[in-house]
Design a protein around this motif. Structure first.
Motif, PDB file in Angstrom:
ATOM      1  N   ASN A  39     -22.934   2.618  -6.476  1.00  8.25           N
ATOM      2  CA  ASN A  39     -22.697   2.905  -5.046  1.00  8.25           C
ATOM      3  C   ASN A  39     -21.250   2.732  -4.608  1.00  8.25           C
ATOM      4  N   THR A  40     -20.301   3.122  -5.441  1.00  3.80           N
ATOM      5  CA  THR A  40     -18.893   2.996  -5.076  1.00  3.80           C
ATOM      6  C   THR A  40     -18.159   4.283  -5.425  1.00  3.80           C
ATOM      7  N   THR A  41     -17.325   4.759  -4.498  1.00  4.23           N
ATOM      8  CA  THR A  41     -16.499   5.941  -4.737  1.00  4.23           C
ATOM      9  C   THR A  41     -15.035   5.584  -4.574  1.00  4.23           C
ATOM     10  N   VAL A  42     -14.184   6.455  -5.100  1.00  5.55           N
ATOM     11  CA  VAL A  42     -12.737   6.246  -5.089  1.00  5.55           C
ATOM     12  C   VAL A  42     -12.070   7.429  -4.413  1.00  5.55           C
ATOM     13  N   SER A  43     -11.043   7.140  -3.618  1.00  8.10           N
ATOM     14  CA  SER A  43     -10.194   8.166  -3.019  1.00  8.10           C
ATOM     15  C   SER A  43      -8.749   7.776  -3.270  1.00  8.10           C
ATOM     16  N   GLY A  44      -7.890   8.767  -3.422  1.00 13.54           N
ATOM     17  CA  GLY A  44      -6.487   8.461  -3.662  1.00 13.54           C
ATOM     18  C   GLY A  44      -5.593   9.618  -3.282  1.00 13.54           C
ATOM     19  N   SER A  45      -4.301   9.335  -3.180  1.00  4.63           N
ATOM     20  CA  SER A  45      -3.330  10.384  -2.866  1.00  4.63           C
ATOM     21  C   SER A  45      -1.950   9.959  -3.333  1.00  4.63           C
ATOM     22  N   PHE A  46      -1.053  10.929  -3.396  1.00  2.05           N
ATOM     23  CA  PHE A  46       0.336  10.680  -3.757  1.00  2.05           C
ATOM     24  C   PHE A  46       1.166  11.863  -3.290  1.00  2.05           C
ATOM     25  N   SER A  47       2.477  11.665  -3.240  1.00  2.17           N
ATOM     26  CA  SER A  47       3.429  12.744  -2.965  1.00  2.17           C
ATOM     27  C   SER A  47       4.346  12.856  -4.174  1.00  2.17           C
ATOM     28  N   PHE A  48       4.817  14.066  -4.447  1.00  2.00           N
ATOM     29  CA  PHE A  48       5.743  14.283  -5.560  1.00  2.00           C
ATOM     30  C   PHE A  48       6.964  15.015  -5.049  1.00  2.00           C
ATOM     31  N   ASN A  49       8.136  14.463  -5.316  1.00  3.86           N
ATOM     32  CA  ASN A  49       9.397  15.081  -4.938  1.00  3.86           C
ATOM     33  C   ASN A  49       9.958  15.773  -6.176  1.00  3.86           C
ATOM     34  N   SER A  50       9.949  17.115  -6.191  1.00  4.27           N
ATOM     35  CA  SER A  50      10.385  17.851  -7.373  1.00  4.27           C
ATOM     36  C   SER A  50      11.895  17.804  -7.579  1.00  4.27           C
ATOM     37  N   THR A  51      12.653  17.421  -6.568  1.00  2.20           N
ATOM     38  CA  THR A  51      14.103  17.303  -6.722  1.00  2.20           C
ATOM     39  C   THR A  51      14.463  16.037  -7.490  1.00  2.20           C
ATOM     40  N   THR A  52      13.790  14.931  -7.168  1.00  2.00           N
ATOM     41  CA  THR A  52      14.088  13.649  -7.812  1.00  2.00           C
ATOM     42  C   THR A  52      13.075  13.292  -8.900  1.00  2.00           C
ATOM     43  N   ASN A  53      11.999  14.082  -9.011  1.00  2.00           N
ATOM     44  CA  ASN A  53      10.921  13.819  -9.968  1.00  2.00           C
ATOM     45  C   ASN A  53      10.321  12.432  -9.770  1.00  2.00           C
ATOM     46  N   GLN A  54      10.125  12.086  -8.508  1.00  2.00           N
ATOM     47  CA  GLN A  54       9.564  10.789  -8.183  1.00  2.00           C
ATOM     48  C   GLN A  54       8.261  10.942  -7.403  1.00  2.00           C
ATOM     49  N   SER A  56       5.656   9.117  -4.674  1.00  2.00           N
ATOM     50  CA  SER A  56       5.729   8.161  -3.568  1.00  2.00           C
ATOM     51  C   SER A  56       4.455   8.269  -2.725  1.00  2.00           C
ATOM     52  N   ASN A  57       4.376   7.429  -1.686  1.00  2.00           N
ATOM     53  CA  ASN A  57       3.207   7.406  -0.795  1.00  2.00           C
ATOM     54  C   ASN A  57       1.910   7.335  -1.595  1.00  2.00           C
ATOM     55  N   ILE A  58       1.878   6.435  -2.545  1.00  2.00           N
ATOM     56  CA  ILE A  58       0.730   6.273  -3.427  1.00  2.00           C
ATOM     57  C   ILE A  58      -0.322   5.428  -2.722  1.00  2.00           C
ATOM     58  N   SER A  59      -1.547   5.906  -2.715  1.00  2.00           N
ATOM     59  CA  SER A  59      -2.631   5.116  -2.124  1.00  2.00           C
ATOM     60  C   SER A  59      -3.907   5.345  -2.914  1.00  2.00           C
ATOM     61  N   ILE A  60      -4.711   4.314  -2.944  1.00  2.00           N
ATOM     62  CA  ILE A  60      -6.014   4.390  -3.593  1.00  2.00           C
ATOM     63  C   ILE A  60      -6.948   3.466  -2.829  1.00  2.00           C
ATOM     64  N   SER A  61      -8.167   3.930  -2.599  1.00  3.35           N
ATOM     65  CA  SER A  61      -9.126   3.103  -1.871  1.00  3.35           C
ATOM     66  C   SER A  61     -10.507   3.267  -2.485  1.00  3.35           C
ATOM     67  N   PHE A  62     -11.284   2.213  -2.376  1.00 11.03           N
ATOM     68  CA  PHE A  62     -12.631   2.156  -2.922  1.00 11.03           C
ATOM     69  C   PHE A  62     -13.586   1.942  -1.755  1.00 11.03           C
ATOM     70  N   SER A  63     -14.667   2.708  -1.723  1.00  9.27           N
ATOM     71  CA  SER A  63     -15.632   2.550  -0.636  1.00  9.27           C
ATOM     72  C   SER A  63     -17.043   2.516  -1.202  1.00  9.27           C
ATOM     73  N   GLY A  64     -17.921   1.872  -0.474  1.00  6.06           N
ATOM     74  CA  GLY A  64     -19.304   1.745  -0.899  1.00  6.06           C
ATOM     75  C   GLY A  64     -19.774   0.318  -0.696  1.00  6.06           C
ATOM     76  N   ASN A  65     -20.995   0.055  -1.104  1.00  4.49           N
ATOM     77  CA  ASN A  65     -21.535  -1.277  -0.895  1.00  4.49           C
ATOM     78  C   ASN A  65     -21.567  -2.068  -2.198  1.00  4.49           C
ATOM     79  N   SER A  66     -20.402  -2.249  -2.803  1.00  4.83           N
ATOM     80  CA  SER A  66     -20.255  -3.084  -3.983  1.00  4.83           C
ATOM     81  C   SER A  66     -19.138  -4.080  -3.704  1.00  4.83           C
ATOM     82  N   MET A  67     -18.844  -4.908  -4.677  1.00  2.00           N
ATOM     83  CA  MET A  67     -17.789  -5.906  -4.487  1.00  2.00           C
ATOM     84  C   MET A  67     -16.418  -5.249  -4.312  1.00  2.00           C
TER      85      MET A  67
END
Length: 167
Positions: A39-54, A56-67
């Motif tokens: 009963n747990t799912t994962v969501s995430g996102s990021f940004s990529f800058n093709s000029t600097t190859n970096q 950023s804005n990295i996020s990850i979250s877990f949702s559901g009724n588990s620990m």
């Protein structure tokens, strides 16, 4: 003249219908099942800058009724990616949030705007893993414009042929 106005109106409708259908870069995922944890799912996102190859804005979250439900990690700093020939840019991120150790890795191909991600979360003896692979969507705006333009041009040609046959 009136017939050409109708063809122009149809062409404008094709244009308006095709523009919103174009796919932009995909850099997020959601609702991915966390394997090994019920009963747990994962969501995430990021940004990529093709000029600097970096990444950023990295996020990850877990949702559901588990620990792990409600655990969220965000990093707005830039992380340098590593280029893998023929595959794209790879970045990996390891962080600790509230006793949870989280690993998140992304292989991103800026040419196709596709990415594959994998990761895991662990707390004590409990843990789970996830993986996600994007699939191609839509296409470039120009391909939609080309198809709609071809349809309008075909309509003009057919209309002209019908007029010549009547005369």
């Amino acid at each position: 003249m009136r017939r050409y106005f109708g063809v122009l109106a149809v062409g404008a409708l094709f244009l308006l219908a095709c523009l919103p259908a174009a796919a932009g870069p995909i850099n997020s995922f959601s609702g991915v099942t966390l394997k090994g944890v019920a009963n747990t799912t994962v969501s995430g996102s990021f940004s990529f800058n093709s000029t600097t190859n970096q990444f950023s804005n990295i996020s990850i979250s877990f949702s559901g009724n588990s620990m792990f439900g409600g655990v969220q990690a965000i990093d707005n700093k830039s992380i340098q990616g590593t280029y893998i020939q023929g595959k794209g840019w790879l970045f990996s991120w390891l962080t600790k949030v509230g006793g949870n150790l989280i690993c998140y890795a992304v292989l991103f191909n800026p040419t196709t705007n596709q990415f594959a991600t994998t990761g895991w979360i662990v707390k004590g003896n409990n843990g789970g893993s996830f993986g996600y692979l994007t699939v191609p969507e839509g296409g470039a705006i120009l391909s939609y414009l080309f198809l709609s333009g071809a349809a309008v041009f075909a309509g003009i040609v057919m209309s002209g042929k019908q007029r010549r046959q009547r005369a």
